[in-house]
Design a protein around this motif. Sequence first.
Motif, PDB file in Angstrom:
ATOM      1  N   UNK A   1       0.852  -1.190   0.000  1.00  0.00           N
ATOM      2  CA  UNK A   1       0.000   0.000   0.000  1.00  0.00           C
ATOM      3  C   UNK A   1       0.883   1.233   0.000  1.00  0.00           C
ATOM      4  N   UNK A   2       0.317   2.328  -0.519  1.00  0.00           N
ATOM      5  CA  UNK A   2       0.992   3.611  -0.544  1.00  0.00           C
ATOM      6  C   UNK A   2       0.329   4.535   0.459  1.00  0.00           C
ATOM      7  N   UNK A   3       1.131   5.370   1.082  1.00  0.00           N
ATOM      8  CA  UNK A   3       0.604   6.312   2.061  1.00  0.00           C
ATOM      9  C   UNK A   3       0.975   7.730   1.637  1.00  0.00           C
ATOM     10  N   UNK A   4      -0.014   8.572   1.430  1.00  0.00           N
ATOM     11  CA  UNK A   4       0.236   9.969   1.090  1.00  0.00           C
ATOM     12  C   UNK A   4       0.919  10.183  -0.238  1.00  0.00           C
ATOM     13  N   UNK A   5       0.692   9.319  -1.206  1.00  0.00           N
ATOM     14  CA  UNK A   5       1.302   9.457  -2.524  1.00  0.00           C
ATOM     15  C   UNK A   5       2.752   9.017  -2.583  1.00  0.00           C
ATOM     16  N   UNK A   6       3.260   8.431  -1.513  1.00  0.00           N
ATOM     17  CA  UNK A   6       4.650   7.979  -1.468  1.00  0.00           C
ATOM     18  C   UNK A   6       4.822   6.623  -2.123  1.00  0.00           C
TER      19      UNK A   6
END
Length: 85
Positions: free
Chosen positions: A61-66
């Motif tokens: 999963x990605x968090x905050x577009x990272x």
Amino acid sequence: MNISKREQRVLHALAQGGLIRHVKDETGRIVAADCLNRDGWALTDCSMKLFQRLRRRRFVASSGGGPYRITRLGLDAVRAQLDNR
């Protein structure tokens, strides 16, 4: 849970601190994904098809577009392996 050898290899690299960098097009769709281990080396096993499968199964999963990182579900799915460094 049944996961392929390639999925196992990528998840193991991510569990050790690796990440998946993604590239988006103008419409916001992901068009490329590069899997890097903790040392910055690229894994050739990580294709776009494999990345989509890991995302669909919620192993990454990605968090905050990272960059994409392994999730708790992914850590539970990966089997313990010896580190062959």
